[in-house]
Design a protein around this motif. Structure first.
Motif, PDB file in Angstrom:
ATOM      1  N   UNK A  83       0.821  -1.224   0.173  1.00 59.73           N
ATOM      2  CA  UNK A  83       0.128   0.016  -0.050  1.00 59.73           C
ATOM      3  C   UNK A  83       0.843   1.263  -0.210  1.00 59.73           C
ATOM      4  N   UNK A  84       0.760   2.063  -1.020  1.00 55.95           N
ATOM      5  CA  UNK A  84       1.492   3.243  -1.064  1.00 55.95           C
ATOM      6  C   UNK A  84       0.961   4.297  -1.222  1.00 55.95           C
ATOM      7  N   UNK A  85       1.242   5.386  -0.314  1.00 52.98           N
ATOM      8  CA  UNK A  85       0.374   6.725  -0.240  1.00 52.98           C
ATOM      9  C   UNK A  85       1.238   7.759  -0.555  1.00 52.98           C
ATOM     10  N   UNK A  86       0.884   8.133  -1.768  1.00 53.43           N
ATOM     11  CA  UNK A  86       1.781   9.450  -2.353  1.00 53.43           C
ATOM     12  C   UNK A  86       3.216   9.179  -2.618  1.00 53.43           C
ATOM     13  N   UNK A  87       3.529   8.120  -3.154  1.00 55.09           N
ATOM     14  CA  UNK A  87       5.005   8.085  -3.585  1.00 55.09           C
ATOM     15  C   UNK A  87       5.209   8.670  -4.590  1.00 55.09           C
TER      16      UNK A  87
ATOM     17  N   UNK B  58      -3.660   8.312  -3.623  1.00 55.23           N
ATOM     18  CA  UNK B  58      -3.205   9.712  -4.514  1.00 55.23           C
ATOM     19  C   UNK B  58      -4.199  10.770  -3.958  1.00 55.23           C
ATOM     20  N   UNK B  59      -3.403  11.858  -3.289  1.00 57.99           N
ATOM     21  CA  UNK B  59      -4.445  13.052  -3.128  1.00 57.99           C
ATOM     22  C   UNK B  59      -4.513  13.947  -4.419  1.00 57.99           C
ATOM     23  N   UNK B  60      -5.805  14.337  -4.801  1.00 58.48           N
ATOM     24  CA  UNK B  60      -6.033  15.127  -5.956  1.00 58.48           C
ATOM     25  C   UNK B  60      -5.448  16.367  -5.628  1.00 58.48           C
TER      26      UNK B  60
ATOM     27  N   UNK C  67      -7.811   7.860  -5.999  1.00 60.92           N
ATOM     28  CA  UNK C  67      -7.526   8.942  -5.848  1.00 60.92           C
ATOM     29  C   UNK C  67      -8.563   9.613  -5.027  1.00 60.92           C
ATOM     30  N   UNK C  68      -8.128  10.434  -4.102  1.00 60.65           N
ATOM     31  CA  UNK C  68      -8.938  10.770  -2.865  1.00 60.65           C
ATOM     32  C   UNK C  68      -8.950  12.318  -2.872  1.00 60.65           C
ATOM     33  N   UNK C  69      -9.917  12.956  -2.157  1.00 61.63           N
ATOM     34  CA  UNK C  69     -10.114  14.282  -2.065  1.00 61.63           C
ATOM     35  C   UNK C  69      -9.157  14.956  -0.899  1.00 61.63           C
ATOM     36  N   UNK C  70      -7.842  14.679  -1.187  1.00 56.39           N
ATOM     37  CA  UNK C  70      -6.903  15.109  -0.044  1.00 56.39           C
ATOM     38  C   UNK C  70      -5.417  15.898  -0.639  1.00 56.39           C
ATOM     39  N   UNK C  71      -4.711  15.928   0.300  1.00 53.29           N
ATOM     40  CA  UNK C  71      -3.423  16.700   0.131  1.00 53.29           C
ATOM     41  C   UNK C  71      -2.600  15.437  -0.117  1.00 53.29           C
ATOM     42  N   UNK C  72      -1.233  15.773  -0.083  1.00 54.82           N
ATOM     43  CA  UNK C  72      -0.146  14.923  -0.151  1.00 54.82           C
ATOM     44  C   UNK C  72      -0.173  13.671   0.862  1.00 54.82           C
ATOM     45  N   UNK C  73      -0.487  14.386   2.319  1.00 57.55           N
ATOM     46  CA  UNK C  73      -0.630  13.505   3.211  1.00 57.55           C
ATOM     47  C   UNK C  73      -2.039  12.591   3.412  1.00 57.55           C
ATOM     48  N   UNK C  74      -2.760  12.654   2.551  1.00 54.90           N
ATOM     49  CA  UNK C  74      -4.219  12.332   2.157  1.00 54.90           C
ATOM     50  C   UNK C  74      -5.109  12.890   3.249  1.00 54.90           C
TER      51      UNK C  74
ATOM     52  N   UNK D 297      -9.108  12.180   4.287  1.00 58.44           N
ATOM     53  CA  UNK D 297     -10.133  12.441   3.178  1.00 58.44           C
ATOM     54  C   UNK D 297     -10.889  11.293   3.700  1.00 58.44           C
ATOM     55  N   UNK D 298     -12.508  11.591   3.342  1.00 60.98           N
ATOM     56  CA  UNK D 298     -13.558  10.708   3.897  1.00 60.98           C
ATOM     57  C   UNK D 298     -13.297   9.204   3.442  1.00 60.98           C
ATOM     58  N   UNK D 299     -12.716   8.861   2.059  1.00 62.15           N
ATOM     59  CA  UNK D 299     -12.764   7.596   1.472  1.00 62.15           C
ATOM     60  C   UNK D 299     -11.465   6.914   1.977  1.00 62.15           C
ATOM     61  N   UNK D 300     -10.472   7.433   2.545  1.00 59.96           N
ATOM     62  CA  UNK D 300      -9.067   6.975   2.707  1.00 59.96           C
ATOM     63  C   UNK D 300      -8.956   5.654   3.748  1.00 59.96           C
ATOM     64  N   UNK D 301      -9.517   5.784   4.702  1.00 61.69           N
ATOM     65  CA  UNK D 301      -9.390   4.640   5.785  1.00 61.69           C
ATOM     66  C   UNK D 301     -10.559   3.350   5.330  1.00 61.69           C
ATOM     67  N   UNK D 302     -11.576   3.723   4.788  1.00 61.48           N
ATOM     68  CA  UNK D 302     -12.301   2.650   4.147  1.00 61.48           C
ATOM     69  C   UNK D 302     -11.874   1.846   3.181  1.00 61.48           C
ATOM     70  N   UNK D 303     -11.197   2.623   2.112  1.00 63.53           N
ATOM     71  CA  UNK D 303     -10.523   1.925   1.009  1.00 63.53           C
ATOM     72  C   UNK D 303      -9.401   1.014   1.453  1.00 63.53           C
TER      73      UNK D 303
END
Length: 336
Positions: free
Chosen positions: A164-168, A261-263, A289-296, A321-327
């Motif tokens: 799982x890679x967040x904002x690499x 990835x944050x939008x 893609x989530x409605x978030x920043x680099x940190x999500x 962002x709302x969808x991060x943890x559920x995803x």
């Protein structure tokens, strides 16, 4: 009369404070068990935390690989929502403070990306077989700078079953330039400000390519906010980092990858990241893609320090962002 008003005001304040405390306690009550570990590694020990589902044994293990900076094992509590989501999916999570942070010995600024990958492997070797550490699937979770570490580990370890890679990012220098230009745009910099900032960046790149020492950097870069000597050493060791070759090495293992990835990411060119991951890893990559920043995090959390701090204290789950943890939770649940 005045005494009655004062009493009513004091009562209202007490009630508000009580409600605030109750909300804060509820917001920081996570569905998991947590215990501390001290993991021996070459030259010292690393202070670690292991989180577990609240009741049932864990069926797999998530290993956290941090991004840049002096990150503590729980990221000062910001990782706990991630720990909880993994626990909801039946996974334990292992995370440790970087060398020189908290109770960990060493110095994270003295590391290369290869050193970071070797450290993760050593920690995993040490904890496998300890009580409560599951022997099931191992999932690597990593954020930002971990994008240059995750593929190295995944390519070499047969026990890693997913990533799982967040904002690499893909390339260190391109990422740095993208971040610079994005911040200049966000700050509304005029043409002269942009020219000065790019000139400093170009001179710094040139000094790096010449393997310049710290004094030469301080004299020659013209940086109005120069790095420390330790940071210059860290950048000098790592500025050539590029994930492409390690992603190709990892591709042969056909591991599933969740790319978050944050939008609104101003640190990383998420289009380059998504394109490169898909080109090399193919249909094994799930791009979300989530409605978030680099940190999500939700944009408001980074745009307003006050809102971000208050949320982190009272209800840290709401930072993201709302969808991060559920995803993330659903992805882990689907792994076999």
């Amino acid at each position: 009369m005045r005494k009655t008003i004062v009493i009513r005001v004091l009562c209202a304040v007490v009630l508000l404070l009580g409600a605030a405390v109750a909300v804060t306690l509820a917001g920081n009550d996570f569905r998991m068990r947590e215990r501390r570990l001290s993991v021996p590694v070459a030259g010292g020990r690393l202070d670690a935390v292991l989180t577990l589902p609240p009741h049932d044994p864990a069926r797999g293990l998530v290993v956290m690989i941090h991004g840049d900076g002096p990150v503590e094992a729980t990221h000062d509590g910001l990782y706990r929502p991630w720990f909880e989501a993994a626990a909801d999916a039946g996974f334990a999570t292992l995370s440790w403070s970087k060398p020189g942070v908290g109770g960990s010995t060493g110095d994270w600024l003295a590391q290369s990306m290869a050193d970071r990958a070797a450290e993760a492997g050593a920690v995993l070797d040490q904890v496998r077989g300890q009580p409560d550490v599951p022997r099931g699937p191992v999932v690597l979770w990593g954020a930002s700078q971990a994008g240059w570490v995750l593929p190295k580990i995944a390519a070499e370890r047969a026990d890693v079953t997913a990533v799982v890679a967040a904002g690499p990012a893909i390339n260190w220098l391109r990422q740095g330039r993208y971040h610079l230009l994005a911040e200049l745009d966000h700050d509304g910099a005029d043409a002269a400000e942009r020219e000065r900032a790019i000139a400093v960046s170009d001179r710094t790149r040139q000094l790096l390519s010449e393997h310049a020492g710290y004094d030469a950097y301080r004299i020659g870069s013209g940086d109005p906010e120069p790095m420390s000597a330790a940071r210059w050493g860290f950048v000098s060791r790592n500025y050539t980092a590029d994930a492409t070759a390690d992603l190709r090495a990892m591709a042969g293992r056909r591991l599933p990858v969740l790319l978050l990835l944050g939008r609104h990411d101003r640190n990383v060119d998420t289009e380059e990241t998504a394109t490169t991951y898909r080109r090399i890893l193919g249909d094994r990559v799930t791009v979300t893609r989530v409605d978030g920043m680099h940190s999500l995090a939700r944009p408001v959390m980074e745009d307003s320090d006050a809102v971000g701090l208050a949320t982190a204290v009272v209800w840290p789950r709401a930072l993201l962002a709302p969808e991060v943890l559920g995803t993330y939770r659903d992805y882990l649940r689907a792994l076999r």
